[in-house]
Scaffold this motif. Sequence first.
Motif, PDB file in Angstrom:
ATOM      1  N   GLU A   1      39.824  54.301  54.615  1.00 53.14           N
ATOM      2  CA  GLU A   1      39.355  55.623  54.200  1.00 53.14           C
ATOM      3  C   GLU A   1      38.209  56.097  55.085  1.00 53.14           C
ATOM      4  OE1 GLU A   1      37.242  57.855  50.364  1.00 53.14           O
ATOM      5  OE2 GLU A   1      37.952  55.784  50.174  1.00 53.14           O
ATOM      6  N   ALA A   2      37.259  55.197  55.333  1.00 55.24           N
ATOM      7  CA  ALA A   2      36.131  55.562  56.205  1.00 55.24           C
ATOM      8  C   ALA A   2      36.618  55.939  57.599  1.00 55.24           C
ATOM      9  CB  ALA A   2      35.141  54.410  56.278  1.00 55.24           C
TER      10      ALA A   2
ATOM     11  N   ALA B   1      30.106  52.260  53.129  1.00 51.18           N
ATOM     12  CA  ALA B   1      29.181  51.447  52.328  1.00 51.18           C
ATOM     13  C   ALA B   1      29.941  50.637  51.282  1.00 51.18           C
ATOM     14  CB  ALA B   1      28.144  52.346  51.663  1.00 51.18           C
ATOM     15  N   ARG B   2      30.905  51.284  50.611  1.00 53.17           N
ATOM     16  CA  ARG B   2      31.726  50.559  49.636  1.00 53.17           C
ATOM     17  C   ARG B   2      32.488  49.423  50.311  1.00 53.17           C
ATOM     18  NH1 ARG B   2      35.858  52.316  47.508  1.00 53.17           N
ATOM     19  NH2 ARG B   2      35.735  51.134  45.568  1.00 53.17           N
ATOM     20  N   ALA B   3      33.050  49.712  51.485  1.00 52.94           N
ATOM     21  CA  ALA B   3      33.818  48.697  52.198  1.00 52.94           C
ATOM     22  C   ALA B   3      32.961  47.475  52.509  1.00 52.94           C
ATOM     23  CB  ALA B   3      34.380  49.292  53.490  1.00 52.94           C
TER      24      ALA B   3
ATOM     25  N   ALA C   1      25.473  44.803  42.780  1.00 55.92           N
ATOM     26  CA  ALA C   1      24.558  45.849  42.323  1.00 55.92           C
ATOM     27  C   ALA C   1      24.727  47.108  43.170  1.00 55.92           C
ATOM     28  CB  ALA C   1      23.116  45.355  42.378  1.00 55.92           C
ATOM     29  N   GLY C   2      24.915  46.920  44.464  1.00 52.40           N
ATOM     30  CA  GLY C   2      25.113  48.075  45.332  1.00 52.40           C
ATOM     31  C   GLY C   2      26.399  48.805  45.008  1.00 52.40           C
ATOM     32  N   LEU C   3      27.460  48.047  44.744  1.00 49.53           N
ATOM     33  CA  LEU C   3      28.736  48.652  44.409  1.00 49.53           C
ATOM     34  C   LEU C   3      28.644  49.442  43.108  1.00 49.53           C
ATOM     35  CD1 LEU C   3      31.480  48.619  45.857  1.00 49.53           C
ATOM     36  CD2 LEU C   3      32.160  46.767  44.321  1.00 49.53           C
TER      37      LEU C   3
ATOM     38  N   GLY D   1      34.010  39.418  48.929  1.00 50.61           N
ATOM     39  CA  GLY D   1      35.257  38.715  49.135  1.00 50.61           C
ATOM     40  C   GLY D   1      36.480  39.475  48.651  1.00 50.61           C
ATOM     41  N   ARG D   2      36.325  40.739  48.271  1.00 52.82           N
ATOM     42  CA  ARG D   2      37.446  41.559  47.802  1.00 52.82           C
ATOM     43  C   ARG D   2      38.060  42.246  49.029  1.00 52.82           C
ATOM     44  NH1 ARG D   2      34.890  45.032  42.993  1.00 52.82           N
ATOM     45  NH2 ARG D   2      36.916  46.079  43.228  1.00 52.82           N
ATOM     46  N   ARG D   3      38.772  41.482  49.827  1.00 53.46           N
ATOM     47  CA  ARG D   3      39.182  41.937  51.146  1.00 53.46           C
ATOM     48  C   ARG D   3      40.255  43.025  51.091  1.00 53.46           C
ATOM     49  NH1 ARG D   3      36.501  39.126  54.799  1.00 53.46           N
ATOM     50  NH2 ARG D   3      35.610  37.130  54.173  1.00 53.46           N
ATOM     51  N   ALA D   4      41.171  42.943  50.135  1.00 57.30           N
ATOM     52  CA  ALA D   4      42.199  43.981  50.040  1.00 57.30           C
ATOM     53  C   ALA D   4      41.565  45.329  49.711  1.00 57.30           C
ATOM     54  CB  ALA D   4      43.232  43.603  48.987  1.00 57.30           C
ATOM     55  N   ASP D   5      40.619  45.322  48.751  1.00 63.03           N
ATOM     56  CA  ASP D   5      39.916  46.558  48.403  1.00 63.03           C
ATOM     57  C   ASP D   5      39.050  47.027  49.574  1.00 63.03           C
ATOM     58  OD1 ASP D   5      41.011  46.607  45.849  1.00 63.03           O
ATOM     59  OD2 ASP D   5      39.352  45.466  44.980  1.00 63.03           O
ATOM     60  N   ALA D   6      38.437  46.071  50.272  1.00 67.01           N
ATOM     61  CA  ALA D   6      37.606  46.421  51.431  1.00 67.01           C
ATOM     62  C   ALA D   6      38.454  47.074  52.517  1.00 67.01           C
ATOM     63  CB  ALA D   6      36.908  45.187  51.977  1.00 67.01           C
ATOM     64  N   ALA D   7      39.672  46.554  52.705  1.00 65.13           N
ATOM     65  CA  ALA D   7      40.560  47.135  53.723  1.00 65.13           C
ATOM     66  C   ALA D   7      40.885  48.585  53.401  1.00 65.13           C
ATOM     67  CB  ALA D   7      41.841  46.305  53.829  1.00 65.13           C
TER      68      ALA D   7
END
Length: 402
Positions: A377-378, A357-359, A334-336, A366-372
Motif C-alpha cells: 500500500e505504501a 509506519a504500520r508496515a 503500542a505504536g500500532l 513478526g506479522r509478515r503477511a500483514d506487513a507485506a
Amino acid sequence: MTVTAAVERAHREEWARVLAVTVRLTRDLDLAEECVQDAFAQALRVWPEAGVPDRPGAWLTTVARNRALDRLRREAHLRRMLPELVTDEVAPPADDRLGLILMCCHPALSRDAQVALTLRLVGGLSTAEAARAYLVPEPTMAARITRAKRKIAAARIPFRVPGPAELPARVSAACEVVHLVFTTGHTAPAGPRLQRADLIDGAVAVARMLRLLLPRDTEVAGLLALLLLVDARRDARTAPDGRMLLLAEQDRTRWDAGRIAEGTALLGEALRRPPTRWAVEAAIAAVHAEAPTWEATDWNEICGLYDALLALWPSPVVRLNRAVALGLRDGPAAGLDALEPLLDEPALAGYGYLAAARADFLRRLGRRADAALAYAEALALTDNEVERAFLAGRLEQVRCNE
C-alpha cells in the motif's frame, strides 16, 4: 551534462528568480508564468545548437523579459507601466524573490491559497506535485491556484516587500509557506532524488531573509531553527550508492555540526516566549541532534514534545508522528494501536507514510503477511524513486521470510 539535464537543473535552481523578475516587469502572474515557461521551452530548442550558456539564469531571464516586453507592447500596456519599471529596476534580486513570496502570502488570500500559489510560483512545482505536497486532489490544487491568481489581479495586490507596519501580519503565512517549500525539498514528492537541494536551499534563504527583516520575531527564529536542525542531516540521509538511510542507520558524524549549533542557539531564543509550533518542532529535531546514537534517543522527551505540539497544532500528521514516537518508546504493539484511529482520517487517506509506519510495526511484530500488504500500500502511494526502492526492498524482505 546533456541539454535536457541542464534545462532541468536551471528549472530547479533559477525558476523562482526568473519568475520574480518577470512578475516585477509584467504585474501579471499568468503572463509572467507563461513567458517564463516559454523561455524554458526556447532553451530546449536553442541550447542544443548554441550550447548551454555560462549563466543559464541570466539567459532565461533575458528571454522571459523580452517575451514579456513584446506582449506588453502588443497589448499597449508598456507606456502606462514604464515609470514603474524604471523605479523597480533598482530593487536587489533577493528582494524580488522575497517580494514574490510575500505577495503570495497577502492577507487577502486564504491560507490554502497562499500555500498553493507559493508552491507553484516560488517552488516551481507542477500542480500535481503541489497537490501531493499538500495532501489534496490535483483538481482542488488547480482551483486554488487559479482563484488565488484571480484574487491578486482583482485586488491589485502589489508585488513588493511590505513595510515594517505590514510585515508582521504576513509572518505566520510566510512561515507556513516556507516550511511547506522546505519539506517538499526535504523529501521530493516524485523524481529520482530523495531530496531537492534547490527547494531546501531556497526555503532556508527566504527564512534567513525573514530573520533579517524581523530579528526579534520568535516565530521566525523558531522556523529557521527547525529548518537548520533538520537540514543538518542532509548528507547522511542516503548511502553512497543512493539508498535511503533511516535515522537509525545514519552516520551522525556526517551531520552538519555548524547548522546544529546555529539551530540550537536560535531555538533557545525562540523558547524565551510562549513557544510556537515551529519552536516545538525544532525542539524535537534538537533532541535527535543531541543524541550521540539512535539507541540514546530520549523518546520519552520526544513523546512529551509531540503532546505539546498537538496542543498548538492538532494536525493528523502530528498525530501520526506522535504514534510512531510512542511505538519507538513503548514497543511496536503500542505504536500500532496508536496508528489505528488514523486509518479513518480522510486527510491521511493517500498519505504513504501512514501505511509505511504500520508496515514497520507489523514487521517488528513478526506479522509478515500483514506487513507485506501495508508495504504494498505504501509503495502504491509513493512516487519518489528512492523511497520506492526502499519500500520495495522491505516488501521483498518480508515476503521472503513469510
